[in-house]
Design an enzyme around this catalytic site. Structure first.
Site, short mmCIF file in Angstrom:
data_model
loop_
_atom_site.label_atom_id
_atom_site.label_comp_id
_atom_site.label_asym_id
_atom_site.label_seq_id
_atom_site.Cartn_x
_atom_site.Cartn_y
_atom_site.Cartn_z
N ASP A 335 2.08 33.25 10.55
CA ASP A 335 1.09 33.91 10.68
C ASP A 335 0.78 34.52 11.84
O ASP A 335 1.23 33.96 12.89
CB ASP A 335 -0.20 33.38 9.66
CG ASP A 335 -0.43 32.06 10.67
OD1 ASP A 335 0.45 31.43 11.08
OD2 ASP A 335 -1.72 31.67 10.87
N GLU A 336 0.08 35.69 11.87
CA GLU A 336 -0.73 36.00 13.12
C GLU A 336 0.58 36.19 14.35
O GLU A 336 0.21 35.82 15.58
CB GLU A 336 -1.81 35.07 13.47
CG GLU A 336 -3.07 35.18 12.56
CD GLU A 336 -4.02 34.46 12.87
OE1 GLU A 336 -5.25 34.71 12.68
OE2 GLU A 336 -3.85 33.46 13.59
#
Length: 529
Positions: A335-336
């Site tokens: 993620d991210e």
């Protein structure tokens, strides 16, 4: 908005639940508990089927715990005895002979991997299951059928009556999890094991440990020793940080296994990797190690996707972690990764997912994995919000239609680090304020329109630790929301009813008091005074 970014029907026999909700006021229910017999309609998660009635069974000094001689039955029997002996003061010996008492038996039946049947009458209590996990879950129901004082560690006056009736129960979803972030702030083995004990009470069967992030690396890796010794040397706000030796990690795994909780370790990649980048300069494209990081920003770090050293690193770490982890899964984050181009992200995930399979494990990644090429059998953990873009949701839905399983962790529903109200002393609010009803009142089966029901593997409630530093912080943010998430994962959809649930939840308060769990007394729940 990003995950961590800071910005200032009850059917059939279960009609009993709804009936109780309508006929008993909040003030009546604590009085019933005080009489020593907790009715079946107070159990959390709500059982699949209940037939209540008949004479209760009273545990006494002569009660024995009868096991069937299998190692699984004996292990669960010892666990039950350890729960009951301190508060009752009774010896409760284990035996394979005799009649009556509390009987734990493995046998044939429509129980599945985790289901059980509990029957209680004046002669005794019998829990039957196809596998030891089912016996263990049945024991958790038995605990809730006893007065809350049974959880205390010193002798209590009793009586210890179990209401008469039958529960036939099995889970809606196979994956029912919680996550603890030990990277932003480090938590000791004892603190993690305490959390496991709390999860098990509500039939949670998975603990996802977030072992690496920008602020800290928390697991020893022999082939890359500076990851732990240097990368694990701090945490958010500074301080000593810490890491688990391999022996300590294996102790956590053993403690969890004895409670039928599977550990899912996460190494977050290719972003959220500053602790690793600071430990080994060669993991950076420019060959320069950045300083250790103790803040809370996200999205600024990335492994160097073009370097072979990155994949040597990933292979070594995942190989050593797989060898320590008997469970089925390795979580690779994903993620991210805002500092990784989309093309590089796809390249990285395409190369790392086969490493997980090489070591006999199944991939879990955050739902951004669906923007790459999830391998067959992979699970994507969805943490989006109601406000997540239609395009991003469509990407997840399409992956689910193509065979990728989903773990649902919507941040504005089940992220336990979200504040309850503006006045909550710890926690965050980037995903909004999440009171108890909001956390409970949604259906995993219909949450993402277009997702086949068969694609939903289950639910997980993550607890990120930017603002939490103590076991008391963990308890306060976890309770009372976690039991609701557990119910979403375990109970049939037909049992989902907020008005009935809030009464059952209120009955848990005295139990948490007895267990020493400091919880948020939400005004949405009619707690006993």
């Amino acid at each position: 908005m990003t995950r961590h970014h800071r910005t200032p029907r009850i059917l059939g026999t279960l009609l009993l639940v709804a009936t109780a909700a309508l006929t008993l006021g909040a003030g009546d229910r604590p009085a019933a508990a005080a009489r020593g017999t907790t009715p079946f309609d107070r159990v959390v998660p709500a059982p699949a089927s209940v037939q209540q009635g008949g004479a209760p069974y009273e545990i006494s000094r002569s009660t024995r715990i009868r096991v069937d001689g299998t190692s699984g039955s004996r292990q669960v029997g010892e666990y039950l005895a350890q729960v009951l002996r301190p508060s009752t003061g009774y010896p409760l010996p284990l035996t394979t002979t005799g009649t009556g008492g509390i009987r734990l038996a493995l046998g044939d039946g429509p129980f599945g991997a985790e289901g059980y049947r509990l029957t209680s009458d004046s002669r005794g209590v019998t829990i039957t299951a196809g596998r030891p996990a089912g016996l263990f879950h049945g024991v958790q129901t038995l605990r809730q059928l006893l007065p809350p004082a049974v959880e205390r560690k010193t002798a209590q006056p009793g009586p210890w009556a179990v209401a008469g009736g039958t529960v036939t129960d099995s889970p809606r979803y196979a994956y029912r999890g919680a996550m603890l972030d030990v990277s932003r702030h480090f938590f000791t083995v004892a603190q993690v094991e305490r959390y496991i004990d709390e999860l098990a009470l509500y039939k949670i069967n998975t603990l996802h440990l977030h072992l690496s992030d920008d602020q800290g690396w928390r697991i020893a890796v022999d082939s890359w020793p500076r990851l732990a010794s240097y990368g694990g040397s701090t945490q958010v706000g500074g301080g000593p940080g810490g890491f688990y030796t391999k022996a300590q990690y294996q102790e956590i795994v053993r403690h969890a296994a004895a409670r039928y909780v599977e550990i899912v370790p996460e190494i977050d990649m290719p972003g959220h990797t500053n602790a690793a980048l600071a430990s080994y300069a060669g993991l950076n494209c420019n060959g320069v190690a950045p300083p250790l990081y103790t803040g809370t920003n996200v999205g600024f770090s990335s492994l160097c996707v073009s370097k072979q050293e990155t994949y040597d690193f990933a292979d070594d770490v995942l190989r050593e972690l797989a060898a320590l982890t008997p469970g089925r899964y390795l979580h690779i984050g994903g993620d991210e990764a805002h500092s990784t181009s989309h093309a590089d992200y796809v390249t990285f995930m395409d190369r790392v997912q086969p490493i997980v399979a090489r070591y006999g494990k199944t991939v879990i990644g955050w739902h951004q994995l669906t923007g790459a090429h999830p391998v067959k059998g992979a699970l994507a953990q969805y943490w989006g919000l109601d406000s997540t873009s239609a395009q991003e949701k469509a990407q997840v839905v399409q992956a689910a239609r193509n065979g990728t399983g989903l773990i649902l962790s919507p941040a504005d529903r089940v992220y336990l680090d979200m504040k309850y109200t503006e006045d909550t002393p710890v926690g965050q609010d980037w995903a909004g304020l999440v009171e108890v009803r909001r956390s409970y009142d949604w259906d995993p089966g219909t949450y993402l329109p277009g997702v086949p029901a068969s694609a939903v593997a289950g639910v997980e409630a993550p607890l990120w630790s930017e603002t939490i530093t103590t076991a008391a912080d963990i308890d306060y943010l976890t309770f009372p929301r976690l039991p609701g998430v557990a119910e979403l994962g375990w109970s049939p959809a037909a049992t989902h009813d907020w008005d009935a649930y809030r009464l059952r939840l209120a009955a848990q308060g005295p139990r948490w008091d007895a267990l020493g769990i400091g919880y948020y007394r939400s005004p949405q729940v009619p707690w006993a005074s």
